[in-house]
Design a protein around this motif. Structure first.
Motif, PDB file in Angstrom:
ATOM      1  N   GLN A   1     -62.189  -3.933  19.328  1.00 52.16           N
ATOM      2  CA  GLN A   1     -62.168  -5.387  19.484  1.00 52.16           C
ATOM      3  C   GLN A   1     -62.098  -5.788  20.951  1.00 52.16           C
ATOM      4  N   SER A   2     -61.377  -5.037  21.761  1.00 53.19           N
ATOM      5  CA  SER A   2     -61.241  -5.388  23.179  1.00 53.19           C
ATOM      6  C   SER A   2     -62.550  -5.197  23.945  1.00 53.19           C
ATOM      7  N   LEU A   3     -63.492  -4.429  23.410  1.00 50.56           N
ATOM      8  CA  LEU A   3     -64.801  -4.272  24.049  1.00 50.56           C
ATOM      9  C   LEU A   3     -65.664  -5.520  23.883  1.00 50.56           C
ATOM     10  N   SER A   4     -65.304  -6.407  22.941  1.00 49.36           N
ATOM     11  CA  SER A   4     -66.023  -7.671  22.688  1.00 49.36           C
ATOM     12  C   SER A   4     -67.527  -7.457  22.493  1.00 49.36           C
TER      13      SER A   4
ATOM     14  N   MET B   1     -57.385   2.295  17.207  1.00 47.71           N
ATOM     15  CA  MET B   1     -58.773   2.371  17.601  1.00 47.71           C
ATOM     16  C   MET B   1     -59.491   1.048  17.338  1.00 47.71           C
ATOM     17  N   GLU B   2     -59.161   0.392  16.238  1.00 40.13           N
ATOM     18  CA  GLU B   2     -59.782  -0.905  15.945  1.00 40.13           C
ATOM     19  C   GLU B   2     -59.483  -1.914  17.057  1.00 40.13           C
ATOM     20  N   LEU B   3     -58.273  -1.895  17.588  1.00 40.99           N
ATOM     21  CA  LEU B   3     -57.931  -2.814  18.677  1.00 40.99           C
ATOM     22  C   LEU B   3     -58.757  -2.509  19.918  1.00 40.99           C
ATOM     23  N   THR B   4     -59.004  -1.248  20.170  1.00 38.10           N
ATOM     24  CA  THR B   4     -59.835  -0.863  21.310  1.00 38.10           C
ATOM     25  C   THR B   4     -61.253  -1.383  21.121  1.00 38.10           C
TER      26      THR B   4
ATOM     27  N   VAL C   1     -53.824  -8.309  18.829  1.00 34.79           N
ATOM     28  CA  VAL C   1     -55.119  -8.037  19.433  1.00 34.79           C
ATOM     29  C   VAL C   1     -55.265  -8.812  20.734  1.00 34.79           C
ATOM     30  N   LYS C   2     -54.884 -10.083  20.722  1.00 33.50           N
ATOM     31  CA  LYS C   2     -54.994 -10.921  21.922  1.00 33.50           C
ATOM     32  C   LYS C   2     -54.104 -10.357  23.027  1.00 33.50           C
TER      33      LYS C   2
END
Length: 154
Positions: free
Chosen positions: A6-9, A1-4, A149-150
């Motif tokens: 982060q992907s929202l920027s 969920m944290e990666l999601t 993450v990238k």
């Protein structure tokens, strides 16, 4: 969920939050919880505790980042139980949730781009899935690997 998240920027976005009546919010994500081969009756205590902690954490810190949550491959008995629990939940929360017994039905809700396992035409879960990499930060704290993450954001 944290990666999601982060992907929202969210920290660097220049896009204003749109009027919710005029389309989707690009600052929100959807979640898919797949219960295939999950036993609701024999879950280890640590799995239950981790699930409760995750729900608590994201409710407290990211309350408006969820547009919809899909529960797939849910046994009929559990769907009945979830239905009964709706009486005690906020209307707004219930509207964000969709339960289904068969994962192959998910494409009807989110489109044909979803994974083949969910009735879509997109790449399979093994091919498209991202497994986060973690590295130790110190004192037992793990942090998401920036490369993972990238990779997910691309």
């Amino acid at each position: 969920m944290e990666l999601t998240i982060q992907s929202l920027s969210l920290s660097s976005t220049k896009i204003p939050i749109p009027d919710y009546t005029k389309g989707p919010d690009p600052h929100q994500a959807l979640q898919i919880h797949d219960y295939l081969r999950v036993s609701f009756l024999r879950q280890p205590a640590e799995v239950k505790a981790a699930s409760q902690k995750a729900i608590q954490l994201f409710s407290a810190h990211y309350p408006e980042t969820l547009s919809k949550k899909y529960f797939v491959n849910v046994p009929l008995v559990m769907q009945w139980m979830f239905g009964a629990m709706q009486v005690f939940m906020a209307k707004e929360t219930v509207q964000k949730m969709q339960w289904m017994s068969y994962g192959e039905e998910l494409h009807k809700y989110v489109g044909k781009g979803v994974a083949k396992e969910y009735g879509g035409e997109g790449p399979g879960l093994e091919e498209a899935g991202v497994t986060p990499g973690y590295k130790q930060q110190g004192a037992g704290d793990a942090v998401a690997d920036a490369a993972a993450v990238k990779e997910m954001a691309i």
